[in-house]
Design an enzyme around this catalytic site. Structure first.
Site, PDB file in Angstrom:
ATOM      1  CG  ASP A  91      35.989  31.222  35.711  1.00 58.67           C
ATOM      2  OD1 ASP A  91      35.543  31.379  34.211  1.00 58.67           O
ATOM      3  OD2 ASP A  91      36.683  31.832  36.373  1.00 58.67           O
ATOM      4  CG  ASP A 126      36.081  35.325  29.011  1.00 56.79           C
ATOM      5  OD1 ASP A 126      36.272  34.447  29.677  1.00 56.79           O
ATOM      6  OD2 ASP A 126      36.192  36.527  28.972  1.00 56.79           O
ATOM      7  N   GLY A 194      37.088  40.794  32.709  1.00 63.55           N
ATOM      8  CA  GLY A 194      38.104  41.817  32.880  1.00 63.55           C
ATOM      9  C   GLY A 194      38.181  42.885  33.794  1.00 63.55           C
TER      10      GLY A 194
END
Ligand SMILES: [Zn+2]
Length: 647
Positions: A91, A126, A194
């Site tokens: 990640d 992101d 998200g």
């Protein structure tokens, strides 16, 4: 080849796929345990041994910010610091920006770092779009994220697959747009980001909306990772909606909090008096003994229990995909939890989209509990399509009712010559001739499932001048039953399965109908002495024989029912070999996965008939795997064209 992604089995949008990485194959659905490089509770190799873990995920942001670790990672690679030779995903630190607001990451630098330490899946940094973001702010997050994804994908991953993330908060149109944008970047791997606040708030309905909107825009031929959603309760529903990969940090977070995960929710160890879990942890220590352990040992054991639960839930889901019962599993789980139930109802509101991926039949029947089950996309589509088929060309109609009406056959000797027969089933009134067709007689029904339409309304809908209802008799032995005539059954099933035009064309010649001597059920259908269709007793639908394909090819103008094959594959397909996705040039958008199709070349010359495994957009998106399982090609050996069902 690295990055290859192939669909092996499916159940609607849910799928079992094979992803190739630089360190081996991952079979999805898969759960990736999160490993904190600074606080390793369980090693990846041990996880593989104990829980069948295939891929793990760790955080490149933490590695890059930890002195000593960063240098070791550059020297030994991420596999070296984890002591693992299997696939490792990293990640990027995006989630840290959600948890701690003052995180600064160089977007290009963190991807380059992940590549340099040999990550198998490197994630683009992101912008985490929170559920409470305004539309403008969420749109901004999407724009920045898509631009970074495009940059990272165009630079190429080297040994790493590039993972790009769909953001967009809780705005479905933004999610779909974001998904289209990152699909066009050429990224190898898609994530839906998200969503952790939705998970944590048990806002499963909104989560389902976010997944559906994202799936609508994502190219279907790449893996989809639902970021941070590794709780067993949510897994079946997320897989049903087409998510392939999950990660879980909660197995360890929960363990530190003394919480144990179960498919139906989590329980506090402090409250467990009667331990019912049969995992190796819980069968070797009672709840009292777990409570009595030193903290470190207890946390380790609870983390193991949580991973056992997660891995067994993934296995449960894979089996459900294999036997076509994932909807049943999701529905039964949903009925045990109000928020999940709301999510299930929300999923049903997307039925028009979902039914595009739903097969006409499954290996498993449907357990109809109430009207909610009946609004599942496969069931409601059956009701819609079968409800549009007129039982016959008669002027009157007899509607058969009764306690076990959906098994009932009707003594045709009592019928007037101009009287058609329909059956009142729990799902609606349908031609008697469709009784054997999935899901009617393959399913089970609670007494609370009742058709809404009245016999009078049904008769009026089809313009019958008279209607009578007849009490049906149920007999166990099918051979003694009087049935709808073969011609009526063939016409009704053809109309239901292929549409009215196809049915007229197929059944226009001098027809012969063969029935099984043992069961009395319809088997082969021939036209002008050549077999065109074969009736499958398990789902009451037809398989197309080559000559049937010829008739449909002549009667239906392109693109109807066609898959267009590229020149290189013409000889193989014509001789009866499978059509692979990379040789598909085009396909009819109306072809359903699992249904029959015809394969043609670029000049619309008929090559073969077979069963489509994928929808059009999937055939065009997957780089690997079978698109059409060919039953008969024009050059298939004569022996394979013998009328197998005509004996
Ligand atoms: Zn256990």
């Amino acid at each position: 080849m690295k990055g290859d992604f192939e669909l092996l089995e499916r159940d609607g949008l849910a799928r079992i796929c094979r992803l190739e990485t630089g360190h081996g194959v991952v079979e999805t659905p898969a759960l990736l345990p999160v490993i904190n490089p600074n606080r390793k509770l369980l090693g990846a190799t041990e996880m593989r041994r104990l829980f069948g873990t295939q891929m793990v995920i760790t955080n490149s942001y933490i590695i890059s910010r930890t002195e000593g670790l960063r240098e070791r990672a550059v020297r030994e690679g991420v596999h070296g610091i984890l002591g693992y030779d299997g696939p490792v995903m990293t990640d990027s630190g995006t989630f840290q920006t959600h948890v701690y607001s003052d995180v600064s990451v160089d977007p290009a630098g963190i991807v380059a770092f992940q590549k340099s330490i040999g990550s198998d899946v490197a994630t683009v940094f992101d912008v985490f779009s929170e559920p409470d973001f305004t539309r403008e702010k969420a749109a901004e997050a999407v724009a920045t994220t898509s631009a970074r994804a495009a940059k990272a994908a165009s630079a190429g991953g080297g040994g790493s697959l590039i993972a790009a993330t769909v953001q967009g908060g809780i705005y479905p149109d933004l999610r779909e747009q974001a998904a289209r944008e990152i699909s066009s970047t050429g990224a190898d791997y898609f994530s839906i980001g998200g969503v952790v606040p939705l998970m944590e708030g048990h806002r499963f309905g909104e989560l389902a909306d976010v997944i559906v909107a994202s799936k609508k825009g994502l190219a279907p031929g790449r893996p989809v990772h639902l970021f941070g959603a590794g709780h067993p309760q949510m897994l079946p529903l997320a897989v049903l909606l087409g998510c392939d990969i999950f990660d879980s940090a909660s197995y360890v977070k929960y363990a530190y909090d003394g919480r144990m995960m179960f498919p139906e929710g989590s329980f506090n160890l402090a409250e467990i008096r009667h331990s019912w879990c049969t995992c190796p942890v819980c069968t070797s220590a009672t709840a009292d003994e777990l409570r009595g352990m030193e903290a470190d040992e207890r946390v380790l054991n609870l983390a193991k229990h949580n991973l056992y639960t997660l891995s067994s839930e993934i296995a449960r889901i894979r089996q459900a995909i294999h036997d076509g019962s994932l909807w049943n599993l999701v529905e039964s789980r949903a009925r045990g939890d109000p928020q999940l139930f709301d999510a299930f109802a929300r999923v049903l509101s997307h039925r028009r989209y979902l039914e595009r991926f739903e097969p006409l039949s499954r290996k498993s029947g449907i357990g109809f509990v109430d009207s909610l089950t009946a609004s599942r996309p496969d069931a409601s589509r059956f009701a819609e399509r079968a409800g549009a088929v007129r039982p016959g060309s008669g002027d009157k109609v007899a509607i058969i009712t009764g306690e076990r009406q959906y098994f009932t056959h009707f003594d045709s000797t009592s019928r007037a010559p101009d009287e058609d027969a329909a059956s009142l089933t729990p799902l609606g009134i349908f031609p008697l001739a469709l009784t054997e067709t999935y899901p009617l007689s393959q399913s089970s029904y609670s007494a609370s499932v009742r058709a809404a339409e009245k016999p009078g309304e049904y008769a009026a809908r089809f313009g019958y001048s008279a209607v009578r209802t007849v009490e049906g008799k149920w007999r166990r032995n099918g051979r003694q039953q009087a049935r709808e005539s073969s011609a009526d059954q063939a016409r009704a099933v053809c109309e239901y399965q292929f549409g009215p035009g196809a049915a007229r064309a197929l059944l226009a010649g001098r027809m012969e109908y063969a029935r099984s001597r043992n069961t009395g059920k319809l088997r082969g259908i021939s036209s002008e002495g050549r077999q065109i269709l074969f009736f499958r007793t398990e789902d009451g639908l037809f398989s197309l024989k080559f000559h049937g394909g010829e008739i449909l090819h002549g009667a239906l103008p392109p693109p109807a029912m066609r898959v267009v094959c590229l020149p290189d594959a013409v000889p193989f397909v014509s001789s009866g070999r499978s059509l692979f996705t990379r040789f598909v040039a085009e396909a009819d958008d109306g072809i359903l996965p699992g249904n029959e199709c015809i394969v043609v070349d670029g000049n619309d010359t008929l090559l073969a008939v077979g069963r489509a495994l994928l929808r059009r957009e999937e055939m065009l998106s997957f780089g690997k795997g079978v698109a059409v399982d060919i039953r008969e090609g024009r050059n298939s050996s004569l022996s394979s064209q013998q009328p197998e069902g005509m004996k």
